[in-house]
Design an enzyme around this catalytic site. Structure first.
Site, PDB file in Angstrom:
ATOM      1  N   HIS A   1       1.773   4.635   2.970  1.00 17.74           N
ATOM      2  CA  HIS A   1       1.503   3.234   3.328  1.00 17.74           C
ATOM      3  C   HIS A   1       0.653   2.622   2.215  1.00 17.74           C
ATOM      4  O   HIS A   1      -0.177   3.310   1.599  1.00 17.74           O
ATOM      5  CB  HIS A   1       0.784   3.149   4.676  1.00 17.74           C
ATOM      6  CG  HIS A   1       0.566   1.728   5.128  1.00 17.74           C
ATOM      7  ND1 HIS A   1      -0.507   0.978   4.706  1.00 17.74           N
ATOM      8  CD2 HIS A   1       1.304   0.923   5.918  1.00 17.74           C
ATOM      9  CE1 HIS A   1      -0.416  -0.232   5.237  1.00 17.74           C
ATOM     10  NE2 HIS A   1       0.676  -0.294   5.977  1.00 17.74           N
TER      11      HIS A   1
ATOM     12  N   GLU B   1       7.643  -2.353   2.109  1.00 20.94           N
ATOM     13  CA  GLU B   1       6.526  -3.202   2.509  1.00 20.94           C
ATOM     14  C   GLU B   1       5.839  -3.734   1.250  1.00 20.94           C
ATOM     15  O   GLU B   1       4.983  -3.042   0.670  1.00 20.94           O
ATOM     16  CB  GLU B   1       5.521  -2.402   3.333  1.00 20.94           C
ATOM     17  CG  GLU B   1       6.115  -1.812   4.595  1.00 20.94           C
ATOM     18  CD  GLU B   1       5.035  -1.502   5.630  1.00 20.94           C
ATOM     19  OE1 GLU B   1       4.967  -2.206   6.632  1.00 20.94           O
ATOM     20  OE2 GLU B   1       4.256  -0.580   5.395  1.00 20.94           O
TER      21      GLU B   1
HETATM   22  P1  PGA Z   1       1.258  -6.489   9.162  1.00 23.80           P
HETATM   23  O1  PGA Z   1       1.160  -4.952   8.728  1.00 23.80           O
HETATM   24  O2  PGA Z   1       2.528  -6.658   9.971  1.00 23.80           O
HETATM   25  O3  PGA Z   1       0.022  -6.736   9.992  1.00 23.80           O
HETATM   26  O4  PGA Z   1       1.306  -7.299   7.903  1.00 23.80           O
HETATM   27  C1  PGA Z   1       2.285  -4.302   8.237  1.00 23.80           C
HETATM   28  C2  PGA Z   1       1.927  -2.916   7.794  1.00 23.80           C
HETATM   29  O5  PGA Z   1       0.836  -2.678   7.266  1.00 23.80           O
HETATM   30  O6  PGA Z   1       2.756  -1.986   7.938  1.00 23.80           O
END
Ligand code: PGA
Length: 265
Positions: free
Chosen positions: A100, A173
């Site tokens: 992540h 992401e």
């Molecule tokens: P968020 O987080 O939807 O609050 O932007 C996404 C993540 O960190 O996976």
């Protein structure tokens, strides 16, 4: 109506929910979504380590899959502060979230470390959920695709096509889209990057295995943008933070997404 596909919807609760918070969230989410046939959707929650045992006892695995937010890459040893795959298996964890953005950018994890974790997770029969994404700076420099290709090629080194096709999930992401202050990616941008990811995994694992890997989008997903993102080609699911931490809101978002795919919701 678009062609139907199996959709993956899940959340990482980061360092927010205690055992009590997690079990009550899971109980509500499973009750609210009880009428939804899981053949349409895989629902998953990735809470903190200390909650996993109680979490697994709260909901069955076929209703909500559970994941860990990180994992050490050895079975045991002198690794203070790490959690072993054997310990995660003991408490019924199925998914291991790897790389992540907060692990990469706050805890300084590298692609080589993520690769060791991916291989370890595969060896133990988990579903590794490898998270990748470019920073705002890399996007500005025009090297988003290059960054994603490096993260995939290093992070998935030595993964076999068979493992890729049957065990692996990937979340895209973009770092600039995540969390408070993040801006969600436009559907056009998400489409472009998901195509880069799909092409890269096909190049690495072959057409068939590369096409089988679920690709999830994450970063400021909310009820306003979930539907338009969920129908983008090569987006097989959504990985949600803040907008999913309230079970009622998550349930509404799930139903919006299922509806656009033509599922009973
Ligand atoms: P968020 O987080 O939807 O609050 O932007 C996404 C993540 O960190 O996976």
């Amino acid at each position: 109506m678009e062609k139907q596909k199996h959709i993956y919807l899940g959340t990482n609760t980061k360092m927010y929910k205690t055992i009590q918070d997690t079990t009550s969230f899971l109980s509500s989410l499973s009750a609210l979504t009880a009428d939804i046939d899981r053949k349409y959707m895989t629902l998953f929650v990735i809470p903190s380590f200390t909650t996993l045992d109680a979490a697994r006892k709260t909901v069955p695995a076929d209703v909500i899959r559970l994941g860990a937010q990180n994992m050490g890459w050895e079975d045991q040893g002198q690794f203070t502060g790490e959690i072993s795959p054997l310990m995660l298996k003991e408490v019924g964890t199925q998914i291991i979230e790897i790389g992540h953005s907060e692990r990469r950018h706050v805890l300084m994890e590298t692609d080589e470390m993520e690769n060791k974790k991916v291989l370890c997770a595969l060896r133990h029969g988990f579903t590794p959920l490898l998270c990748i994404g470019e920073t705002g700076k890399q996007k500005e420099l025009g090297i988003s695709a290059e960054t994603l290709r490096i993260q995939l090629k290093v992070g998935l080194k030595d993964v076999t096509p068979q493992q890729a096709a049957t065990q692996l999930w990937i979340a895209y992401e973009p770092v600039w889209a995540i969390g408070v202050g993040g801006t969600p990616a436009s559907k056009e941008y998400a489409m472009e990057m998901h195509a880069v990811i799909r092409d890269t995994v096909k190049e690495m694992f072959g057409e068939e295995a590369g096409s089988a890997i679920p690709l999830l989008y994450g970063g400021s997903v909310n009820r306003e943008n979930a539907v338009e993102l969920a129908v983008v080609p090569n987006i097989d699911g959504l990985f949600i933070g803040r907008s999913a931490w309230d079970a009622e809101n998550f349930n509404l978002l799930i139903r919006d997404v299922l509806k656009v795919w033509g599922y009973p919701s």
